[in-house]
Scaffold this motif. Sequence first.
Motif, mmCIF file in Angstrom:
data_model
loop_
_atom_site.group_PDB
_atom_site.id
_atom_site.type_symbol
_atom_site.label_atom_id
_atom_site.label_comp_id
_atom_site.label_asym_id
_atom_site.label_seq_id
_atom_site.Cartn_x
_atom_site.Cartn_y
_atom_site.Cartn_z
ATOM 1 N N ALA A 1 -0.115 -8.799 -13.417
ATOM 2 C CA ALA A 1 -0.083 -8.346 -14.801
ATOM 3 C C ALA A 1 -0.643 -6.937 -14.984
ATOM 4 N N ARG A 2 -1.876 -6.736 -14.652
ATOM 5 C CA ARG A 2 -2.504 -5.441 -14.932
ATOM 6 C C ARG A 2 -1.857 -4.295 -14.161
ATOM 7 N N PRO A 3 -1.635 -4.415 -12.840
ATOM 8 C CA PRO A 3 -1.007 -3.298 -12.135
ATOM 9 C C PRO A 3 0.382 -2.963 -12.667
ATOM 10 N N MET A 4 1.186 -3.972 -12.978
ATOM 11 C CA MET A 4 2.534 -3.689 -13.491
ATOM 12 C C MET A 4 2.482 -3.094 -14.881
ATOM 13 N N TRP B 1 4.613 1.775 -12.242
ATOM 14 C CA TRP B 1 4.999 1.552 -10.856
ATOM 15 C C TRP B 1 3.973 2.081 -9.859
ATOM 16 N N ARG B 2 3.316 3.180 -10.176
ATOM 17 C CA ARG B 2 2.344 3.731 -9.231
ATOM 18 C C ARG B 2 1.165 2.782 -9.037
ATOM 19 N N ALA B 3 0.645 2.261 -10.124
ATOM 20 C CA ALA B 3 -0.477 1.323 -10.038
ATOM 21 C C ALA B 3 -0.058 0.048 -9.309
ATOM 22 N N PHE B 4 1.144 -0.435 -9.598
ATOM 23 C CA PHE B 4 1.631 -1.637 -8.933
ATOM 24 C C PHE B 4 1.796 -1.383 -7.434
ATOM 25 N N ALA B 5 2.405 -0.248 -7.073
ATOM 26 C CA ALA B 5 2.582 0.093 -5.656
ATOM 27 C C ALA B 5 1.233 0.208 -4.956
ATOM 28 N N LEU B 6 0.283 0.873 -5.597
ATOM 29 C CA LEU B 6 -1.043 1.018 -4.988
ATOM 30 C C LEU B 6 -1.739 -0.331 -4.817
ATOM 31 N N SER B 7 -1.541 -1.244 -5.762
ATOM 32 C CA SER B 7 -2.158 -2.563 -5.626
ATOM 33 C C SER B 7 -1.549 -3.316 -4.445
ATOM 34 N N LEU B 8 -0.248 -3.187 -4.240
ATOM 35 C CA LEU B 8 0.400 -3.843 -3.102
ATOM 36 C C LEU B 8 -0.066 -3.229 -1.787
ATOM 37 N N ILE B 9 -0.144 -1.909 -1.742
ATOM 38 C CA ILE B 9 -0.591 -1.222 -0.532
ATOM 39 C C ILE B 9 -2.054 -1.575 -0.238
ATOM 40 N N ALA B 10 -2.888 -1.634 -1.273
ATOM 41 C CA ALA B 10 -4.290 -2.010 -1.089
ATOM 42 C C ALA B 10 -4.399 -3.431 -0.529
ATOM 43 N N SER B 11 -3.540 -4.334 -0.984
ATOM 44 C CA SER B 11 -3.530 -5.701 -0.464
ATOM 45 C C SER B 11 -3.168 -5.718 1.015
ATOM 46 N N GLU B 12 -2.184 -4.894 1.386
ATOM 47 C CA GLU B 12 -1.779 -4.811 2.787
ATOM 48 C C GLU B 12 -2.932 -4.301 3.646
ATOM 49 N N VAL B 13 -3.623 -3.270 3.170
ATOM 50 C CA VAL B 13 -4.753 -2.708 3.913
ATOM 51 C C VAL B 13 -5.856 -3.756 4.041
ATOM 52 N N ALA B 14 -6.165 -4.443 2.947
ATOM 53 C CA ALA B 14 -7.205 -5.466 2.966
ATOM 54 C C ALA B 14 -6.855 -6.609 3.915
ATOM 55 N N ASP B 15 -5.566 -6.921 4.023
ATOM 56 C CA ASP B 15 -5.112 -7.995 4.906
ATOM 57 C C ASP B 15 -4.929 -7.536 6.349
ATOM 58 N N GLY B 16 -5.123 -6.244 6.590
ATOM 59 C CA GLY B 16 -5.000 -5.717 7.941
ATOM 60 C C GLY B 16 -3.572 -5.513 8.409
ATOM 61 N N GLN B 17 -2.621 -5.450 7.489
ATOM 62 C CA GLN B 17 -1.234 -5.211 7.863
ATOM 63 C C GLN B 17 -1.048 -3.729 8.151
ATOM 64 N N ARG B 18 -0.250 -3.448 9.151
ATOM 65 C CA ARG B 18 -0.057 -2.059 9.549
ATOM 66 C C ARG B 18 1.402 -1.802 9.862
ATOM 67 N N GLY B 19 1.741 -0.525 9.820
ATOM 68 C CA GLY B 19 3.031 -0.060 10.308
ATOM 69 C C GLY B 19 4.195 -0.434 9.438
ATOM 70 N N GLY B 20 5.358 0.044 9.875
ATOM 71 C CA GLY B 20 6.586 -0.254 9.174
ATOM 72 C C GLY B 20 6.820 0.664 8.008
#
Length: 151
Positions: free
Chosen positions: A119-122, A126-145
């Motif tokens: 809700a809040r990021p969207m 789009w920038r806030a939503f994208a950053l929230s998704l990227i932050a989740s990936e970083v927090a989860d340790g996902q890399r690359g691609g």
Amino acid sequence: MTKKMAERCVFWLCLGLVLICRGGLAVTSGGARANDSTLVDKVKSTWRAQDGETVEQIISNVSKVAHFVPRTWGIVQPHDGAEYVFFSWAKHPNDKSDEYAILWKLAADGAMKIGSPYARPMELGWRAFALSLIASEVADGQRGGEPSLFA
């Protein structure tokens, strides 16, 4: 519990409440009924982020910079007068079982509210939503691609 697991729990909780607690529901995707198409079109044409962006603009922009692969729109209709429109997406094109959903509640009075955790990021665009998704990936340790903000 990782953030990914927490997000998945929130998603299933939202759908679980709709599907289990309210009973007697119709769940569809794609456009099985004419009314379903109308409800999806209503979200696409009516819902706006605070900066005026439509949900389709947000989806398009986010898919260019984050691991966000658009999937399908659908409807969940309980008998309580509210209707739910969902949009499913995945982090990678080959993900078949690891999908996520964004849920909008359409009340009988016409009010429209997006569900957590997006809700809040969207609502911020789009920038806030994208950053929230990227932050989740970083927090989860996902890399690359691809895609990447720095590509």
